[in-house]
Design a protein around this motif. Sequence first.
Motif, PDB file in Angstrom:
ATOM      1  N   PHE A 177      -9.959   2.546  -2.807  1.00  0.00           N
ATOM      2  CA  PHE A 177      -8.750   1.735  -2.743  1.00  0.00           C
ATOM      3  C   PHE A 177      -9.061   0.245  -2.547  1.00  0.00           C
ATOM      4  N   ASP A 178      -9.999  -0.085  -1.635  1.00  0.00           N
ATOM      5  CA  ASP A 178     -10.226  -1.501  -1.332  1.00  0.00           C
ATOM      6  C   ASP A 178     -10.900  -2.247  -2.478  1.00  0.00           C
ATOM      7  N   GLU A 179     -11.491  -1.526  -3.431  1.00  0.00           N
ATOM      8  CA  GLU A 179     -12.136  -2.190  -4.558  1.00  0.00           C
ATOM      9  C   GLU A 179     -11.143  -2.595  -5.639  1.00  0.00           C
ATOM     10  N   LEU A 180      -9.866  -2.240  -5.462  1.00  0.00           N
ATOM     11  CA  LEU A 180      -8.844  -2.567  -6.456  1.00  0.00           C
ATOM     12  C   LEU A 180      -8.042  -3.806  -6.088  1.00  0.00           C
ATOM     13  N   LEU A 181      -8.302  -4.381  -4.886  1.00  0.00           N
ATOM     14  CA  LEU A 181      -7.461  -5.464  -4.379  1.00  0.00           C
ATOM     15  C   LEU A 181      -8.275  -6.692  -3.981  1.00  0.00           C
ATOM     16  N   LEU A 182      -7.600  -7.853  -4.080  1.00  0.00           N
ATOM     17  CA  LEU A 182      -8.098  -9.114  -3.539  1.00  0.00           C
ATOM     18  C   LEU A 182      -7.108  -9.587  -2.489  1.00  0.00           C
ATOM     19  N   ASP A 183      -7.602 -10.282  -1.467  1.00  0.00           N
ATOM     20  CA  ASP A 183      -6.678 -10.817  -0.471  1.00  0.00           C
ATOM     21  C   ASP A 183      -6.103 -12.143  -0.956  1.00  0.00           C
ATOM     22  N   SER A 184      -5.300 -12.792  -0.125  1.00  0.00           N
ATOM     23  CA  SER A 184      -4.630 -14.024  -0.533  1.00  0.00           C
ATOM     24  C   SER A 184      -5.606 -15.163  -0.795  1.00  0.00           C
ATOM     25  N   ASN A 185      -6.835 -15.041  -0.296  1.00  0.00           N
ATOM     26  CA  ASN A 185      -7.865 -16.054  -0.556  1.00  0.00           C
ATOM     27  C   ASN A 185      -8.721 -15.697  -1.770  1.00  0.00           C
ATOM     28  N   ASN A 186      -8.233 -14.714  -2.522  1.00  0.00           N
ATOM     29  CA  ASN A 186      -8.936 -14.273  -3.724  1.00  0.00           C
ATOM     30  C   ASN A 186     -10.307 -13.673  -3.426  1.00  0.00           C
ATOM     31  N   GLN A 187     -10.404 -13.082  -2.215  1.00  0.00           N
ATOM     32  CA  GLN A 187     -11.648 -12.450  -1.797  1.00  0.00           C
ATOM     33  C   GLN A 187     -11.472 -10.928  -1.793  1.00  0.00           C
ATOM     34  N   PRO A 188     -12.566 -10.173  -2.032  1.00  0.00           N
ATOM     35  CA  PRO A 188     -12.449  -8.703  -1.985  1.00  0.00           C
ATOM     36  C   PRO A 188     -11.938  -8.225  -0.624  1.00  0.00           C
ATOM     37  N   CYS A 189     -11.157  -7.168  -0.645  1.00  0.00           N
ATOM     38  CA  CYS A 189     -10.594  -6.615   0.601  1.00  0.00           C
ATOM     39  C   CYS A 189     -11.617  -5.713   1.281  1.00  0.00           C
ATOM     40  N   HIS A 190     -11.408  -5.521   2.583  1.00  0.00           N
ATOM     41  CA  HIS A 190     -12.225  -4.582   3.341  1.00  0.00           C
ATOM     42  C   HIS A 190     -11.326  -3.434   3.809  1.00  0.00           C
ATOM     43  N   CYS A 191     -11.832  -2.258   3.720  1.00  0.00           N
ATOM     44  CA  CYS A 191     -11.039  -1.057   4.060  1.00  0.00           C
ATOM     45  C   CYS A 191     -10.499  -1.120   5.482  1.00  0.00           C
ATOM     46  N   ASN A 192     -11.289  -1.596   6.437  1.00  0.00           N
ATOM     47  CA  ASN A 192     -10.861  -1.630   7.845  1.00  0.00           C
ATOM     48  C   ASN A 192      -9.637  -2.513   8.032  1.00  0.00           C
ATOM     49  N   ALA A 193      -9.578  -3.615   7.302  1.00  0.00           N
ATOM     50  CA  ALA A 193      -8.422  -4.514   7.417  1.00  0.00           C
ATOM     51  C   ALA A 193      -7.167  -3.853   6.855  1.00  0.00           C
ATOM     52  N   LEU A 194      -7.315  -3.109   5.768  1.00  0.00           N
ATOM     53  CA  LEU A 194      -6.158  -2.472   5.135  1.00  0.00           C
ATOM     54  C   LEU A 194      -5.560  -1.361   5.997  1.00  0.00           C
ATOM     55  N   THR A 195      -6.382  -0.654   6.776  1.00  0.00           N
ATOM     56  CA  THR A 195      -5.880   0.472   7.581  1.00  0.00           C
ATOM     57  C   THR A 195      -4.902   0.026   8.656  1.00  0.00           C
ATOM     58  N   GLN A 196      -4.928  -1.260   9.010  1.00  0.00           N
ATOM     59  CA  GLN A 196      -4.049  -1.761  10.069  1.00  0.00           C
ATOM     60  C   GLN A 196      -2.935  -2.646   9.518  1.00  0.00           C
ATOM     61  N   ALA A 197      -2.758  -2.668   8.199  1.00  0.00           N
ATOM     62  CA  ALA A 197      -1.754  -3.539   7.597  1.00  0.00           C
ATOM     63  C   ALA A 197      -0.353  -3.024   7.879  1.00  0.00           C
ATOM     64  N   THR A 198       0.574  -3.959   8.165  1.00  0.00           N
ATOM     65  CA  THR A 198       1.985  -3.627   8.357  1.00  0.00           C
ATOM     66  C   THR A 198       2.825  -4.571   7.520  1.00  0.00           C
ATOM     67  N   HIS A 199       4.069  -4.168   7.296  1.00  0.00           N
ATOM     68  CA  HIS A 199       4.965  -4.987   6.471  1.00  0.00           C
ATOM     69  C   HIS A 199       5.224  -6.341   7.127  1.00  0.00           C
ATOM     70  N   SER A 200       5.258  -6.369   8.465  1.00  0.00           N
ATOM     71  CA  SER A 200       5.560  -7.610   9.181  1.00  0.00           C
ATOM     72  C   SER A 200       4.411  -8.613   9.130  1.00  0.00           C
ATOM     73  N   ASP A 201       3.210  -8.180   8.695  1.00  0.00           N
ATOM     74  CA  ASP A 201       2.092  -9.123   8.592  1.00  0.00           C
ATOM     75  C   ASP A 201       2.354 -10.200   7.553  1.00  0.00           C
ATOM     76  N   ASN A 202       3.190  -9.870   6.573  1.00  0.00           N
ATOM     77  CA  ASN A 202       3.509 -10.812   5.495  1.00  0.00           C
ATOM     78  C   ASN A 202       2.251 -11.290   4.777  1.00  0.00           C
ATOM     79  N   GLN A 203       1.208 -10.470   4.771  1.00  0.00           N
ATOM     80  CA  GLN A 203      -0.055 -10.794   4.104  1.00  0.00           C
ATOM     81  C   GLN A 203       0.016 -10.323   2.656  1.00  0.00           C
ATOM     82  N   HIS A 204      -0.255 -11.235   1.723  1.00  0.00           N
ATOM     83  CA  HIS A 204      -0.176 -10.889   0.303  1.00  0.00           C
ATOM     84  C   HIS A 204      -1.535 -10.432  -0.213  1.00  0.00           C
ATOM     85  N   TYR A 205      -1.486  -9.423  -1.108  1.00  0.00           N
ATOM     86  CA  TYR A 205      -2.683  -8.938  -1.777  1.00  0.00           C
ATOM     87  C   TYR A 205      -2.415  -8.939  -3.284  1.00  0.00           C
ATOM     88  N   TYR A 206      -3.496  -8.931  -4.048  1.00  0.00           N
ATOM     89  CA  TYR A 206      -3.360  -8.969  -5.506  1.00  0.00           C
ATOM     90  C   TYR A 206      -4.229  -7.874  -6.112  1.00  0.00           C
TER      91      TYR A 206
END
Length: 679
Positions: A177-206
């Motif tokens: 899953f984490d290899e399919l996404l980039l974070d808002s800084n256009n950097q690869p995502c890390h699985c540990n960060a995604l496991t704690q994501a919530t809607h209220s974080d307002n963090q965008h991914y691409y």
Amino acid sequence: MQIEQLDYWFPLLTNNSPFLFAIIDDRHCYYNVNTRYSDISGKPQHELIGSNDTDVLGHYYYQCLKPYYERAFNGEVIEAEVTINDTPHHTSLHISLAPLTNAQGEIKHIISHSIDTSERHILINSLQESEHQLNQLQNLITDGICIVENNIINNANQRAVALLGITSKHILLGKKFDELLLDSNNQPCHCNALTQATHSDNQHYYAINNTDHLPLIITTTPITLLGKTALFIKLTPTTNTNDQHHKIEQLTQRDPLTGLFNRYGFSRQLDQLMKANTPLFMLYIDIDNFKNINDSLGHHIGDKVLQEIAQRLQQLLPKNAIIGHLSGDEFAVVLTYPEHENSGDIIAEQIITLINKPFDLHYFSKHLTCSIGMVKSPGNGHDARIMIQNADTAMYEAKNRGRNRLVVFSDAMSKEARMRLWLEMELQKALQNNSLEVWYQPKVNAKNFEIDGAEALVRWKHPVEGYISPAQFIPIAERSGLIEQLGQVVMREVFTTIKQLKNKKLLKGRVAINLSSRQFENPNLINFVDNLSQSTGINTNDFTFELTESTVMNDGEHTIQMLNAIKNLGFALSIDDFGTGYSSLSYLARFPLDELKIDRAFIKDIDTIPKQIILIENIINLGKSLNMSVVAEGIETHQQATLLSNLNCDYIQGFHFHRPMPKQELEALLLKEKIYLND
């Protein structure tokens, strides 16, 4: 195993089974059956010997199984799934047949084992339908849904496939899953960060593979998948989703069984009309005794009936009618801008007539009734919740008045409804705490006025209010369904107490136990009474079951089956309050009754209406001519007692002789009379 050995082992192995077991002879008649056949037919096992499937389960049932029987008699061991579809409600059976040889090696019998798998097929179809509906719902959702275990995508909806820019679901499954996404800084995502994501974080991914570069908000929820920890991940695009939300809202307002509005959807529609000050009336419809269909024939048959009721309502009512299926056996109808004051009454009568038409059920037709409560706006409530509540109150009042009728709501009913609700809650507590008491009113022999039997009467002493009249709590118990539990409690107590008194040789004659219509309509009553009588070790000849005229006249065939089954257990049968119900003399000849009980209404008017004496004398003579004993209740004076004795009444019951009393007082009274008679 040879047939001779099975005579011993067959009942031991099969009588407690919920499935059908039978030994069938070469004429395809029953050589032996287990108790499940008795449950279905209402006849004892010994009466079923020599009959066949056509007699017990219907001609079409036999025709479907006949080819399998013939194969088994030719030496074949058979296991098959059979569908019996002679009615709109298909029945599925899993059958096992095996030949039985005699000492000469001849096949003169086969053994049959049948399991009704209709419910299982309904459940399988329901699961498949639910899965299909879930998939459809997922496809309507604008959010992408993924299930991820150890960073590997196990499942996803089509929206997730599209949002992640993958060409097909098949290709997406199994990817990290984490290899399919980039974070808002256009950097690869890390699985540990995604496991704690919530809607209220307002963090965008691409999504790396999505050329639209649509910003996504990721929300994760921990779940358990086959015992292992996994993640439920929602991918939310930051675009307008009003159309899809509207579709989802529509799905949440419909009942999947009938296609009508569910309670939520119906309430929404009613609320909107009331906010617009639209004149309307609402009918709250409850199908009387619907629980018996589910209990005796299965929920799949009950569901078919509900669907047919929905179709009948849609065909009857105008297209602008709002129709809801609010719960199991409850429907509701709203019609706006009524033409005149009586429009609601007219529609309600049409609905009652519609429900009264026979329903084709499992091998037979069933006549149903309904109780309807009506409210109007303006006038009976300021919002949907109050309107539905008041209509429900009026509907229960219709049940209290005899069912199969319309009752229009009035403000006085609201207070009564609150009192009924309080009584129901308190009665439930009393049953849980074993706080009900059984009292006994002795009957006397009309010739010598000695005690000869009694009637068991339930009493309820509330810890605060004291004794509450049965006239108040018995109707509550019947309406709420508590009457069956209450009846079982009373029956168990009476059997135990009377056995003790009989063992002490204190009480002669029979003790009467009242059966409510709700108890009598339940096919499981016979099994309960039989098991209880065996476990308590009573002599069934010491007891009489009392039923009202209206109870035995509800359903002719069912009544005859139930009365015969009770009689076969050794109990006597009595008609209570004779002369106040149907008074159709034909049923006295058809039904296996032992006793008539003259209602107190005839007795109290003896002094003021002399012609009552003629009626009473004729009732007594009628009972005698049909070999029935006659009991007169409500005797309050010596003059009344003497008159009944001179008219050759058999037994007398009333305050002139004895009031209802607790079992301890009854025992003391019986002991005192025994000592007196022996002196």
